[in-house]
Design a protein around this motif. Structure first.
Motif, PDB file in Angstrom:
ATOM      1  N   PRO A  99       0.753  -1.265   0.084  1.00  0.00           N
ATOM      2  CA  PRO A  99       0.028  -0.084   0.195  1.00  0.00           C
ATOM      3  C   PRO A  99       0.938   1.288   0.130  1.00  0.00           C
ATOM      4  O   PRO A  99       1.933   1.340   0.218  1.00  0.00           O
ATOM      5  N   ALA A 100       0.253   2.288  -0.656  1.00  0.00           N
ATOM      6  CA  ALA A 100       0.956   3.621  -0.682  1.00  0.00           C
ATOM      7  C   ALA A 100       1.454   4.012   0.894  1.00  0.00           C
ATOM      8  O   ALA A 100       2.413   4.864   1.043  1.00  0.00           O
ATOM      9  N   GLU A 101       0.458   3.656   2.011  1.00  0.00           N
ATOM     10  CA  GLU A 101       1.073   3.990   3.197  1.00  0.00           C
ATOM     11  C   GLU A 101       2.288   3.514   3.626  1.00  0.00           C
ATOM     12  O   GLU A 101       2.818   4.257   4.474  1.00  0.00           O
ATOM     13  N   HIS A 102       2.538   2.220   3.195  1.00  0.00           N
ATOM     14  CA  HIS A 102       3.746   1.522   3.590  1.00  0.00           C
ATOM     15  C   HIS A 102       4.838   2.338   2.956  1.00  0.00           C
ATOM     16  O   HIS A 102       5.858   2.674   3.489  1.00  0.00           O
ATOM     17  N   ILE A 103       4.631   3.014   1.718  1.00  0.00           N
ATOM     18  CA  ILE A 103       5.777   3.671   1.099  1.00  0.00           C
ATOM     19  C   ILE A 103       5.751   5.032   1.885  1.00  0.00           C
ATOM     20  O   ILE A 103       7.034   5.504   2.101  1.00  0.00           O
ATOM     21  N   ARG A 104       4.911   5.661   2.132  1.00  0.00           N
ATOM     22  CA  ARG A 104       4.757   6.861   3.050  1.00  0.00           C
ATOM     23  C   ARG A 104       5.536   6.583   4.035  1.00  0.00           C
ATOM     24  O   ARG A 104       6.453   7.492   4.839  1.00  0.00           O
ATOM     25  N   ALA A 105       5.451   5.513   4.938  1.00  0.00           N
ATOM     26  CA  ALA A 105       6.120   5.367   6.112  1.00  0.00           C
ATOM     27  C   ALA A 105       7.663   5.129   5.911  1.00  0.00           C
ATOM     28  O   ALA A 105       8.485   5.579   6.715  1.00  0.00           O
ATOM     29  N   ILE A 106       7.825   4.578   4.794  1.00  0.00           N
ATOM     30  CA  ILE A 106       9.366   4.410   4.574  1.00  0.00           C
ATOM     31  C   ILE A 106       9.924   5.916   4.373  1.00  0.00           C
ATOM     32  O   ILE A 106      11.022   6.212   4.889  1.00  0.00           O
ATOM     33  N   VAL A 107       9.622   6.690   3.690  1.00  0.00           N
ATOM     34  CA  VAL A 107       9.581   7.905   3.336  1.00  0.00           C
ATOM     35  C   VAL A 107       9.766   8.618   4.601  1.00  0.00           C
ATOM     36  O   VAL A 107      10.975   9.447   4.764  1.00  0.00           O
ATOM     37  N   ALA A 108       9.166   8.609   5.476  1.00  0.00           N
ATOM     38  CA  ALA A 108       9.065   9.356   6.840  1.00  0.00           C
ATOM     39  C   ALA A 108       9.950   8.724   7.499  1.00  0.00           C
ATOM     40  O   ALA A 108      10.603   9.749   8.429  1.00  0.00           O
ATOM     41  N   GLY A 109      10.345   7.604   7.519  1.00  0.00           N
ATOM     42  CA  GLY A 109      11.511   6.879   8.506  1.00  0.00           C
ATOM     43  C   GLY A 109      12.935   7.160   8.131  1.00  0.00           C
ATOM     44  O   GLY A 109      13.959   6.906   8.475  1.00  0.00           O
ATOM     45  N   PHE A 110      13.057   7.660   6.561  1.00  0.00           N
ATOM     46  CA  PHE A 110      14.155   7.955   6.090  1.00  0.00           C
ATOM     47  C   PHE A 110      15.225   8.797   6.670  1.00  0.00           C
ATOM     48  O   PHE A 110      14.564  10.034   6.709  1.00  0.00           O
ATOM     49  N   ASP A 111      16.392   8.718   6.893  1.00  0.00           N
ATOM     50  CA  ASP A 111      17.380   9.552   7.506  1.00  0.00           C
ATOM     51  C   ASP A 111      18.339  10.230   6.473  1.00  0.00           C
ATOM     52  O   ASP A 111      19.526  10.748   6.994  1.00  0.00           O
ATOM     53  N   GLY A 112      18.222   9.637   5.417  1.00  0.00           N
ATOM     54  CA  GLY A 112      19.335   9.956   4.344  1.00  0.00           C
ATOM     55  C   GLY A 112      20.026   8.918   4.021  1.00  0.00           C
ATOM     56  O   GLY A 112      21.039   8.905   3.049  1.00  0.00           O
ATOM     57  N   ASP A 113      20.002   7.735   5.062  1.00  0.00           N
ATOM     58  CA  ASP A 113      21.042   6.676   4.882  1.00  0.00           C
ATOM     59  C   ASP A 113      20.426   5.529   4.062  1.00  0.00           C
ATOM     60  O   ASP A 113      20.457   5.314   2.768  1.00  0.00           O
ATOM     61  N   ARG A 114      19.352   4.751   4.879  1.00  0.00           N
ATOM     62  CA  ARG A 114      18.884   3.525   4.096  1.00  0.00           C
ATOM     63  C   ARG A 114      17.778   3.083   4.972  1.00  0.00           C
ATOM     64  O   ARG A 114      17.716   3.315   6.075  1.00  0.00           O
ATOM     65  N   ILE A 115      16.698   2.772   4.641  1.00  0.00           N
ATOM     66  CA  ILE A 115      15.462   1.900   5.210  1.00  0.00           C
ATOM     67  C   ILE A 115      14.905   0.881   4.477  1.00  0.00           C
ATOM     68  O   ILE A 115      14.657   1.203   3.114  1.00  0.00           O
ATOM     69  N   GLY A 116      14.318  -0.037   5.113  1.00  0.00           N
ATOM     70  CA  GLY A 116      13.747  -1.255   4.170  1.00  0.00           C
ATOM     71  C   GLY A 116      12.571  -1.770   4.715  1.00  0.00           C
ATOM     72  O   GLY A 116      12.146  -0.853   5.677  1.00  0.00           O
ATOM     73  N   THR A 117      12.002  -2.831   4.232  1.00  0.00           N
ATOM     74  CA  THR A 117      10.815  -3.283   4.742  1.00  0.00           C
ATOM     75  C   THR A 117      11.108  -4.700   5.259  1.00  0.00           C
ATOM     76  O   THR A 117      11.882  -5.397   5.071  1.00  0.00           O
ATOM     77  N   ALA A 118      10.331  -5.129   6.342  1.00  0.00           N
ATOM     78  CA  ALA A 118      10.332  -6.558   7.099  1.00  0.00           C
ATOM     79  C   ALA A 118       8.917  -6.989   7.050  1.00  0.00           C
ATOM     80  O   ALA A 118       8.076  -6.379   7.511  1.00  0.00           O
ATOM     81  N   ALA A 119       8.957  -8.340   6.832  1.00  0.00           N
ATOM     82  CA  ALA A 119       7.748  -9.014   6.664  1.00  0.00           C
ATOM     83  C   ALA A 119       8.096 -10.456   7.099  1.00  0.00           C
ATOM     84  O   ALA A 119       8.836 -11.092   6.497  1.00  0.00           O
ATOM     85  N   ASN A 120       7.629 -10.984   8.172  1.00  0.00           N
ATOM     86  CA  ASN A 120       7.753 -12.275   8.584  1.00  0.00           C
ATOM     87  C   ASN A 120       9.534 -12.489   8.923  1.00  0.00           C
ATOM     88  O   ASN A 120       9.778 -13.471   8.868  1.00  0.00           O
ATOM     89  N   VAL A 122      11.676 -11.299   7.469  1.00  0.00           N
ATOM     90  CA  VAL A 122      12.592 -11.075   6.186  1.00  0.00           C
ATOM     91  C   VAL A 122      12.908  -9.748   5.849  1.00  0.00           C
ATOM     92  O   VAL A 122      11.910  -9.066   5.734  1.00  0.00           O
ATOM     93  N   THR A 123      13.774  -9.430   5.615  1.00  0.00           N
ATOM     94  CA  THR A 123      14.144  -7.803   5.219  1.00  0.00           C
ATOM     95  C   THR A 123      13.847  -7.934   3.463  1.00  0.00           C
ATOM     96  O   THR A 123      14.521  -8.919   2.763  1.00  0.00           O
ATOM     97  N   MET A 124      13.413  -7.077   2.940  1.00  0.00           N
ATOM     98  CA  MET A 124      13.091  -7.032   1.585  1.00  0.00           C
ATOM     99  C   MET A 124      12.770  -5.497   0.954  1.00  0.00           C
ATOM    100  O   MET A 124      12.497  -4.632   1.876  1.00  0.00           O
ATOM    101  N   PRO A 125      12.319  -5.461  -0.239  1.00  0.00           N
ATOM    102  CA  PRO A 125      11.894  -4.133  -0.750  1.00  0.00           C
ATOM    103  C   PRO A 125      10.396  -4.067  -0.472  1.00  0.00           C
ATOM    104  O   PRO A 125       9.712  -5.061  -0.094  1.00  0.00           O
TER     105      PRO A 125
END
Length: 181
Positions: A99-120, A122-125
């Motif tokens: 969902p777009a909300e997930h992308i917005r959460a990634i952008v909001a948490g971005f500190d200029g370095d890197r941030i990813g997704t975790a499900a179960n 597992v680190t993923m896009p």
């Protein structure tokens, strides 16, 4: 950057144009992402992909066709870098339920370095990388994306149902059931 150049071998080919919810699979992620206010929208594309340029993407053909995922990442990151991007969000066209909300959460948490997704666990896009990671991303090899670059990075949790990656024909049926919910 939408990675849409995969071979789809486990699916039997032409995965990204397979129908899901009345439209080609790739258009689910592509439509969601292009609606977000990023400075640029790039897509690395293979031969069996809907017309993403019509949605507003700058399309970069995967060269050579059928190359592994690392080549898609390298081409897309190089295009973003050439456009002056300070970061690049990597998303997969075969993950139609993010969902777009997930992308917005990634952008909001971005500190200029890197941030990813975790499900179960597992680190993923989708994952967002700052410009300091561009050299490592363009140097990747094989059929892996930027997951190795996310070691130790903050992660935004994603419901495992939304993290569904369409790899096999039976995954389409599962995605259809999730869309109906």
């Amino acid at each position: 950057m939408l990675l849409a150049g995969g071979r789809g071998t486990r699916f039997g080919g032409a995965k990204l144009i397979a129908p899901l919810g009345g439209k080609p699979l790739a258009l689910h992620a592509a439509t969601m992402l292009v609606a977000l206010p990023f400075a640029h929208h790039f897509a690395v594309t293979g031969p069996d992909v809907p017309d993403l340029a019509a949605l507003g993407y700058t399309c970069i053909p995967l060269d050579p066709p059928g190359a592994p995922q690392a080549r898609s990442v390298a081409l897309g990151v190089a295009a973003a870098q050439a456009a002056g991007a300070q970061g690049v969000l990597l998303a997969l066209a075969d993950m139609p339920l993010v969902p777009a909300e997930h992308i917005r959460a990634i952008v909001a948490g971005f500190d200029g370095d890197r941030i990813g997704t975790a499900a179960n666990g597992v680190t993923m896009p989708p994952a967002l990388f700052g410009a300091a990671h561009f050299p490592a991303l363009t140097a990747l090899t094989g059929d892996r994306g930027g997951a190795m670059q996310l070691a130790g990075a903050p992660l935004v949790a994603l419901d495992p149902d939304f993290a569904l990656d369409i790899d096999r024909p039976e995954d389409i049926a599962r995605a259809e059931a999730l869309l109906e919910r």
